[in-house]
Design an enzyme around this catalytic site. Structure first.
Site, PDB file in Angstrom:
ATOM      1  N   CYS A  78       0.395  -1.457  -0.377  1.00 33.78           N
ATOM      2  CA  CYS A  78       0.335  -0.144  -0.062  1.00 33.78           C
ATOM      3  C   CYS A  78       1.009   1.455   0.400  1.00 33.78           C
ATOM      4  O   CYS A  78       1.569   1.854  -1.420  1.00 33.78           O
ATOM      5  CB  CYS A  78      -1.025   0.132   1.269  1.00 33.78           C
ATOM      6  SG  CYS A  78      -2.547   0.556   0.684  1.00 33.78           S
ATOM      7  N   HIS A 173      -2.953  -4.659   1.486  1.00 34.05           N
ATOM      8  CA  HIS A 173      -2.208  -5.193   2.838  1.00 34.05           C
ATOM      9  C   HIS A 173      -2.037  -6.716   2.897  1.00 34.05           C
ATOM     10  O   HIS A 173      -3.730  -7.265   3.593  1.00 34.05           O
ATOM     11  CB  HIS A 173      -2.553  -5.123   4.298  1.00 34.05           C
ATOM     12  CG  HIS A 173      -2.713  -3.144   3.916  1.00 34.05           C
ATOM     13  ND1 HIS A 173      -1.388  -2.641   4.303  1.00 34.05           N
ATOM     14  CD2 HIS A 173      -3.562  -1.716   3.665  1.00 34.05           C
ATOM     15  CE1 HIS A 173      -1.804  -1.351   4.440  1.00 34.05           C
ATOM     16  NE2 HIS A 173      -2.567  -1.439   4.050  1.00 34.05           N
ATOM     17  N   GLU A 175      -0.318  -8.822   4.599  1.00 35.45           N
ATOM     18  CA  GLU A 175       0.192  -8.705   6.170  1.00 35.45           C
ATOM     19  C   GLU A 175      -1.286  -8.565   7.203  1.00 35.45           C
ATOM     20  O   GLU A 175      -1.558  -9.482   8.660  1.00 35.45           O
ATOM     21  CB  GLU A 175       1.169  -7.726   6.948  1.00 35.45           C
ATOM     22  CG  GLU A 175       0.614  -6.384   6.889  1.00 35.45           C
ATOM     23  CD  GLU A 175       0.333  -5.449   5.710  1.00 35.45           C
ATOM     24  OE1 GLU A 175      -0.037  -6.428   4.983  1.00 35.45           O
ATOM     25  OE2 GLU A 175       0.251  -4.285   5.734  1.00 35.45           O
TER      26      GLU A 175
END
Ligand code: GLN
Length: 194
Positions: A78, A173, A175
């Site tokens: 991002c 994202h 993560e």
């Protein structure tokens, strides 16, 4: 493998967890000295204008360029992808936002809407022969992709995962969805290209 996470701002801890789950040893990077002996650097999600200004303030651009020229790979999500791009379309009011310029792409910031427009999606990654889960939060849209940049995944026809050599970037994202496979893929690239 020793991997740094740029720890000026953003979702540093989420990347640390994913990297550690993939077996990497993780160091936070706040100053040039922290960049020593890293195989790779993660530029997290957050706010790219803030990260860019903090790189100015802590005089990190030059050491970052040196380490990348010396073979350090970069993964960005991002805001991290924005910091890796060669061009930001539209620009930022009263502020020329610097980037690393290591991905031959042009990006439009915040193109997926405001914070309240955030959403999760499954992205098909043919290279991994599976879908990966990702969270889109004020995500950048990749508008143009140069010849040397490979597209690894799309969302609604727009490229959202790109790779150029040792550098891998996502507009979303992984993560924050606890997704480890893209980080794992990048670590494997670093290992094989070293
Ligand atoms: N819109 C933010 C920026 O320009 C990126 C948002 C994010 O990282 N989730 O930096």
């Amino acid at each position: 493998m020793k991997i740094g996470v740029l720890a000026l701002q953003g979702d540093v801890e989420a990347h640390r967890s994913v990297l550690e789950a993939c077996g990497a040893s993780v160091v936070p990077v706040r100053e040039a000295a922290d960049l020593e002996n890293l195989a790779g650097l993660v530029v997290p999600g957050g706010e790219s204008t803030v990260m860019s200004r903090l790189c100015d303030r802590y005089e990190l651009w030059e050491p970052l360029h040196e380490k990348i020229a010396g073979g350090m790979g970069v993964l960005g999500t991002c805001a991290g992808l924005i910091l890796m791009a060669s061009q930001i379309s539209g620009g930022t009011k009263n502020f020329t936002q610097k980037t690393l310029g290591i991905l031959d792409i042009e990006v439009a910031r915040n193109a997926y809407g405001a914070q309240r427009d955030s959403f999760e999606a499954d992205i098909d990654v043919p290279l991994l022969q599976t879908n990966v889960r990702g969270v889109f939060i004020r995500a950048p849209r990749i508008e143009t992709v140069g010849e040397d940049t490979e597209i690894l995944g799309h969302h609604n026809d727009a490229p959202v995962i790109v790779r150029q050599g040792k550098h891998l970037a996502m507009a979303f994202h992984p993560e924050l969805a606890g997704e480890t496979r893209l980080h794992q893929l990048w670590l494997e690239v670093l290992q094989t290209e070293n």
